[in-house]
Motif scaffolding. Structure first.
Motif, PDB file in Angstrom:
ATOM      1  N   TYR A  27       0.725  -1.287  -0.004  1.00 23.31           N
ATOM      2  CA  TYR A  27       0.113   0.187  -0.158  1.00 23.31           C
ATOM      3  C   TYR A  27       0.751   1.264  -0.064  1.00 23.31           C
ATOM      4  O   TYR A  27       0.672   2.285  -0.728  1.00 23.31           O
ATOM      5  CB  TYR A  27      -0.965  -0.026   1.005  1.00 23.31           C
ATOM      6  CG  TYR A  27      -1.966   1.145   1.119  1.00 23.31           C
ATOM      7  CD1 TYR A  27      -3.175   0.784   0.572  1.00 23.31           C
ATOM      8  CD2 TYR A  27      -1.745   2.524   1.542  1.00 23.31           C
ATOM      9  CE1 TYR A  27      -4.058   1.790   0.330  1.00 23.31           C
ATOM     10  CE2 TYR A  27      -2.756   3.443   1.806  1.00 23.31           C
ATOM     11  CZ  TYR A  27      -3.918   3.065   1.086  1.00 23.31           C
ATOM     12  OH  TYR A  27      -4.878   4.111   0.842  1.00 23.31           O
ATOM     13  N   THR A  28       1.753   1.511   0.935  1.00 28.28           N
ATOM     14  CA  THR A  28       2.769   2.285   0.965  1.00 28.28           C
ATOM     15  C   THR A  28       3.457   2.612  -0.448  1.00 28.28           C
ATOM     16  O   THR A  28       3.443   3.814  -0.995  1.00 28.28           O
ATOM     17  CB  THR A  28       4.005   2.311   2.067  1.00 28.28           C
ATOM     18  OG1 THR A  28       3.262   1.750   3.317  1.00 28.28           O
ATOM     19  CG2 THR A  28       4.499   3.305   2.364  1.00 28.28           C
ATOM     20  N   LEU A  29       4.093   1.313  -0.825  1.00 27.87           N
ATOM     21  CA  LEU A  29       4.637   1.524  -2.384  1.00 27.87           C
ATOM     22  C   LEU A  29       3.621   2.293  -3.532  1.00 27.87           C
ATOM     23  O   LEU A  29       3.912   3.064  -4.108  1.00 27.87           O
ATOM     24  CB  LEU A  29       5.215   0.271  -2.803  1.00 27.87           C
ATOM     25  CG  LEU A  29       6.502  -0.053  -2.347  1.00 27.87           C
ATOM     26  CD1 LEU A  29       6.927  -1.501  -2.848  1.00 27.87           C
ATOM     27  CD2 LEU A  29       7.311   0.961  -3.046  1.00 27.87           C
ATOM     28  N   GLY A  30       2.483   1.567  -3.300  1.00 27.83           N
ATOM     29  CA  GLY A  30       1.483   1.923  -4.646  1.00 27.83           C
ATOM     30  C   GLY A  30       1.129   3.307  -4.270  1.00 27.83           C
ATOM     31  O   GLY A  30       0.753   4.121  -5.370  1.00 27.83           O
ATOM     32  N   ASN A  31       1.071   3.822  -3.235  1.00 29.11           N
ATOM     33  CA  ASN A  31       0.463   5.246  -2.716  1.00 29.11           C
ATOM     34  C   ASN A  31       1.764   6.433  -3.246  1.00 29.11           C
ATOM     35  O   ASN A  31       1.392   7.210  -3.699  1.00 29.11           O
ATOM     36  CB  ASN A  31       0.126   5.536  -1.404  1.00 29.11           C
ATOM     37  CG  ASN A  31      -1.414   5.512  -1.110  1.00 29.11           C
ATOM     38  OD1 ASN A  31      -2.020   5.634  -2.347  1.00 29.11           O
ATOM     39  ND2 ASN A  31      -1.697   5.797  -0.111  1.00 29.11           N
ATOM     40  N   THR A  32       2.804   5.822  -2.959  1.00 29.53           N
ATOM     41  CA  THR A  32       3.846   6.685  -3.207  1.00 29.53           C
ATOM     42  C   THR A  32       4.200   6.982  -4.818  1.00 29.53           C
ATOM     43  O   THR A  32       4.714   7.860  -5.264  1.00 29.53           O
ATOM     44  CB  THR A  32       5.205   6.638  -2.538  1.00 29.53           C
ATOM     45  OG1 THR A  32       5.555   5.191  -2.571  1.00 29.53           O
ATOM     46  CG2 THR A  32       5.212   6.793  -0.987  1.00 29.53           C
ATOM     47  N   ALA A  33       4.084   5.687  -5.467  1.00 28.46           N
ATOM     48  CA  ALA A  33       4.419   5.547  -6.758  1.00 28.46           C
ATOM     49  C   ALA A  33       3.279   5.866  -7.838  1.00 28.46           C
ATOM     50  O   ALA A  33       3.294   6.792  -8.552  1.00 28.46           O
ATOM     51  CB  ALA A  33       4.682   4.366  -7.204  1.00 28.46           C
ATOM     52  N   GLY A  34       2.002   5.704  -7.097  1.00 33.73           N
ATOM     53  CA  GLY A  34       0.965   6.153  -7.892  1.00 33.73           C
ATOM     54  C   GLY A  34       0.379   7.662  -7.627  1.00 33.73           C
ATOM     55  O   GLY A  34       1.034   8.037  -6.405  1.00 33.73           O
ATOM     56  N   ARG A  35      -0.388   8.433  -8.312  1.00 33.83           N
ATOM     57  CA  ARG A  35      -0.667   9.683  -7.861  1.00 33.83           C
ATOM     58  C   ARG A  35      -2.393   9.551  -7.465  1.00 33.83           C
ATOM     59  O   ARG A  35      -3.277   9.051  -8.066  1.00 33.83           O
ATOM     60  CB  ARG A  35      -0.746  10.612  -9.301  1.00 33.83           C
ATOM     61  CG  ARG A  35       0.321  11.569  -9.309  1.00 33.83           C
ATOM     62  CD  ARG A  35       0.878  12.095 -10.337  1.00 33.83           C
ATOM     63  NE  ARG A  35       0.718  11.185 -11.718  1.00 33.83           N
ATOM     64  CZ  ARG A  35       0.907  11.684 -12.857  1.00 33.83           C
ATOM     65  NH1 ARG A  35       0.998  12.796 -13.023  1.00 33.83           N
ATOM     66  NH2 ARG A  35       1.047  10.511 -14.025  1.00 33.83           N
ATOM     67  N   GLY A  36      -2.566   9.853  -6.311  1.00 35.35           N
ATOM     68  CA  GLY A  36      -3.909  10.011  -5.844  1.00 35.35           C
ATOM     69  C   GLY A  36      -4.417   8.462  -5.549  1.00 35.35           C
ATOM     70  O   GLY A  36      -5.645   8.273  -5.453  1.00 35.35           O
ATOM     71  N   GLY A  37      -3.679   7.791  -5.044  1.00 37.40           N
ATOM     72  CA  GLY A  37      -4.200   6.394  -4.765  1.00 37.40           C
ATOM     73  C   GLY A  37      -4.717   5.656  -5.833  1.00 37.40           C
ATOM     74  O   GLY A  37      -5.963   5.145  -5.418  1.00 37.40           O
ATOM     75  N   GLY A  38      -4.416   5.652  -6.884  1.00 37.87           N
ATOM     76  CA  GLY A  38      -5.049   4.824  -8.095  1.00 37.87           C
ATOM     77  C   GLY A  38      -4.849   3.543  -7.837  1.00 37.87           C
ATOM     78  O   GLY A  38      -3.965   2.833  -7.261  1.00 37.87           O
ATOM     79  N   VAL A  39      -6.022   2.658  -8.197  1.00 43.08           N
ATOM     80  CA  VAL A  39      -6.201   1.152  -8.001  1.00 43.08           C
ATOM     81  C   VAL A  39      -4.894   0.375  -9.011  1.00 43.08           C
ATOM     82  O   VAL A  39      -4.496  -0.554  -8.204  1.00 43.08           O
ATOM     83  CB  VAL A  39      -7.542   0.904  -8.047  1.00 43.08           C
ATOM     84  CG1 VAL A  39      -7.568  -0.762  -8.121  1.00 43.08           C
ATOM     85  CG2 VAL A  39      -8.380   1.462  -7.515  1.00 43.08           C
TER      86      VAL A  39
END
Lengths: 364, 331
Positions: A166-178
């Motif tokens: 989740y942390t990785l996905g949130n820092t890598a993606g913009r705006g918490g994209g699925v």
């Protein structure tokens, strides 16, 4: 805030959903509810009556009556049989029902968050994380205090794996994209699996135990049931309370926002609860596959796609499914046992195909 | 099952026949030419290595029937690499110890064996060749090591997990022939035969005792169809796991409720080292405290390693079983 059933739904791929035979049913048909609950009770009762230690079913029934408050019956069971029933069979059936329910409701939660029918509770690294920490626990300790050590490490690993993704996905993606979140889950899972494989090389002689844990087992006993009860209760209640919000979320983030819903926050809460449920299940049973993906879909087919219905029915149906799977695992080669993970897939896949063929209802 | 665990499972099954795991050696039985028994000798278990015979001793080249077919050893090997804990024990017992230059990381017996970082689980061909071996002994061929070593002309003996006691004798005889220690190997085998025969003959056969052999507390066990099961069969014991259908394999996982219900007279624990099991932990298990084996103190802790190898120390294991059986029959 209410959503009209049958709101035109936009699929993730942008295509309009095909017009459906039945609008999304938010109301629960009492027959389906009764049938699911009946299936759970029937499978649990059968699970108590049948086992490798051949105890007369009549005596088991009498004993169950005797355990009811204010009922005094003489079941005629000797001390050994009573021990088997009370210390092994009863907790096992309850643990199977709990684990099955947790995995199925977590799967439904994940599918709601990702709006993807292929999402399952292990999507974000819960399985890989638990696999790694449990392997480490088996490799680096000598089995003392296993009753607590393995569940604790599996639980921590499952939670840690999801948090990492989740942390990785949130820092890598913009705006918490699925989509980014799913990819982060794939990366984290692969990485943790690699570390786990490396650890296994250190202690070859423990391979059998690691393998047995991965294939799943619900023979934990009362301690394991007590161990996860609080986490199971909290996560289940949170998920059940979010059925309506998941229904709103299913129309798409932008549409949900116009209805005044903070999609990212709902996703975070549901993901947290579903991962907690998954971690509780994994802690006491290993990595049992197939339940989290099949049961919610079977429920959707039978009772419509509203999460207000799918979540509670998945909980009950998942319990019934896993109690039944464990029953087969215990009896097919009695007194030997099959790994329950083998049974869930072997029985679950054909069953799922039958459900798919018999019904033409909402998919997601 | 998820792809991750499927891949893992494949790797695992390949490794299960290694020391310490209850794996099933399904390789064909090596039918080595059993040398005629020499003069009976004291128990061959961990006998001190004899002085090596003069190099270039007669008898070479020699051809041995191993798990990988006919293997010809041209001259007496002086640089043996053993990647099987059982083979290591056998080599030292038959006096081939001085010819061994390296053994794998699991070969912990005898103490003087030249333990190295070589792995029998994932053998590294280059690392093996770097030891300049003139004979390599393996218990399983997971990654085509036998073929790779064959390419560089190193003779390899594949001696897979024995499934019968006679296979274990054959393997010791094979190692004797291949290393130029035929006489000593025959002596070791004769000693084992004699001692096991004596123990079996002395066993109280009319006691009709039942037993349960635990590989881990899941509970995994072994049936009479396995090597360890045949050791127990020498004593006329009945295995409670034999009730399981053949489809469950030689190493079935039993239903937890089955063991207390079967209530075996003897419980042997082969998970003392790996999993810290003992009389005390067994007594604490749900539904196990009232078992007759627990109440009569017939829970026998074994050494995991001795109980999972098929070398000369089988005799030590049998001695332990004999003592327990005697006690149980008297009690």
């Amino acid at each position: 805030m209410t959503v009209r059933p049958g709101t035109a739904e936009r699929r993730p791929d942008g295509r309009r959903a095909a017009p459906r035979a039945a609008p999304r049913a938010a109301r629960l048909s009492p027959w389906v509810a009764l049938g699911t609950a009946g299936a759970l009770l029937a499978s649990m009762l059968t699970g108590l009556l049948v086992g490798a230690a051949e105890i007369p079913p009549g005596s088991v029934l009498l004993q169950l009556l005797d355990w009811l408050p204010r009922v005094e019956v003489d079941s005629g069971l000797d001390q050994g049989e009573l021990g088997v029933l009370a210390e092994l069979r009863l907790p096992r059936v309850l643990l199977a029902a709990t684990v099955g329910g947790l995995l199925a409701i977590a799967g439904a939660g994940y599918q709601g968050v990702f709006r993807n029918p292929l999402a399952d509770p292990y999507l974000l690294g819960a399985a890989a994380g638990a696999g790694l920490t449990t392997t480490a626990a088996i490799v680096f300790t000598r089995g003392d205090g296993e009753a607590f050590l393995i569940p604790a490490s599996a639980f921590a690993g499952a939670v840690g794996g999801v948090m990492l993704a989740y942390t990785l996905g949130n820092t890598a993606g913009r705006g918490g994209g699925v989509a980014t979140l799913v990819l982060a889950g794939v990366a984290v899972s692969s990485f943790l699996a690699a570390v786990q494989t490396f650890l296994q090389q250190l202690r070859v002689e423990e391979l059998q135990r690691i393998y047995a844990w991965i294939l799943g087992d619900v023979g934990g006993g009362w301690e394991q049931l007590a161990l996860i009860a609080p986490y199971a209760a909290v996560s289940t209640v949170i998920l059940l309370l979010h059925g309506r919000l998941l229904d709103v979320l299913s129309v798409g983030d932008d549409e949900a926002a116009t209805l005044g819903l903070n999609a990212a926050r709902v996703r975070l809460v549901v993901l947290f609860a579903a991962s907690l449920a998954t971690a509780s299940a994994v802690a006491v049973s290993g990595l049992i596959g197939f339940v989290g993906i099949v049961v919610p879909h079977a429920v959707r087919r039978l009772a419509g796609g509203s999460y207000r219905v799918v979540l509670p029915l998945s909980l009950i149906g998942g319990g019934a499914f896993l109690v039944l799977a464990d029953l087969i695992a215990r009896t097919a080669l009695a007194p030997a046992e099959l790994p329950i993970g083998v049974v869930t897939a072997f029985v679950g896949a054909p069953f799922f195909v039958v459900v798919l063929r018999m019904t033409r209802r909402a998919e997601m | 099952m998820r792809p991750l665990s499927t891949a893992l499972a494949g790797a695992l099954f390949a490794a299960l026949s290694l020391a310490g795991c209850g794996g099933q050696g399904t390789a064909p039985a090596p039918s080595g030419a059993s040398a005629p028994p020499a003069a009976p000798a004291p128990s061959g278990a961990s006998a001190p290595p004899a002085a090596p015979a003069s190099p270039g001793a007669a008898g070479f080249p020699v051809t041995v029937e191993a798990g990988n077919g006919s293997v010809t050893v041209a001259a007496r090997p002086e640089r043996i690499v053993s990647l099987s804990p059982t083979a290591t024990e056998s080599l030292f017992a038959i006096g081939a110890g001085p010819q061994v230059v390296a053994v794998d990381d699991q070969s912990d017996h005898p103490a003087e064996a030249p333990k190295s970082d070589l792995s029998g689980f994932k053998p590294n061909v280059e690392a093996i060749i770097a030891r300049k071996p003139d004979l390599v002994v393996l218990a399983n061929d997971v990654d085509g090591v036998v073929a790779d070593l064959g390419k560089v002309g190193v003779p390899v003996l594949l001696e897979p997990a024995a499934t019968k006691i006679d296979e274990a004798y054959d393997q010791i005889a094979d190692l004797g022939a291949a290393t130029g220690n035929t006489a000593k190997a025959a002596e070791v085998v004769a000693g084992m035969r004699k001692r096991l025969g004596e123990l079996a003959a002395a066993a109280p056969k009319d006691a009709k005792l039942t037993y349960y052999h635990e590989l881990d507390s899941t509970p995994y066990t072994a049936t009479s169809a396995t090597f360890i099961g045949q050791v127990y069969a020498l004593f006329g014991l009945t295995n409670i796991a034999d009730k399981a259908p053949a489809a469950a394999g030689g190493y079935p996982k039993l239903a937890a409720e089955f063991v207390p219900k079967a209530d075996p007279d003897l419980i042997f624990l082969a998970d003392t080292k790996c999993c810290g099991q003992s009389k005390e932990t067994v007594a604490k298990r749900p539904g196990w405290s009232g078992l007759s084996a627990v109440e009569n103190d017939q829970v026998v802790p074994l050494d995991d390693d001795i109980a999972s190898r098929w070398g000369p120390r089988v005799v030590d294991l049998a001695e332990q079983v004999a003592t327990a059986v005697e006690k149980a029959a008297a009690g």
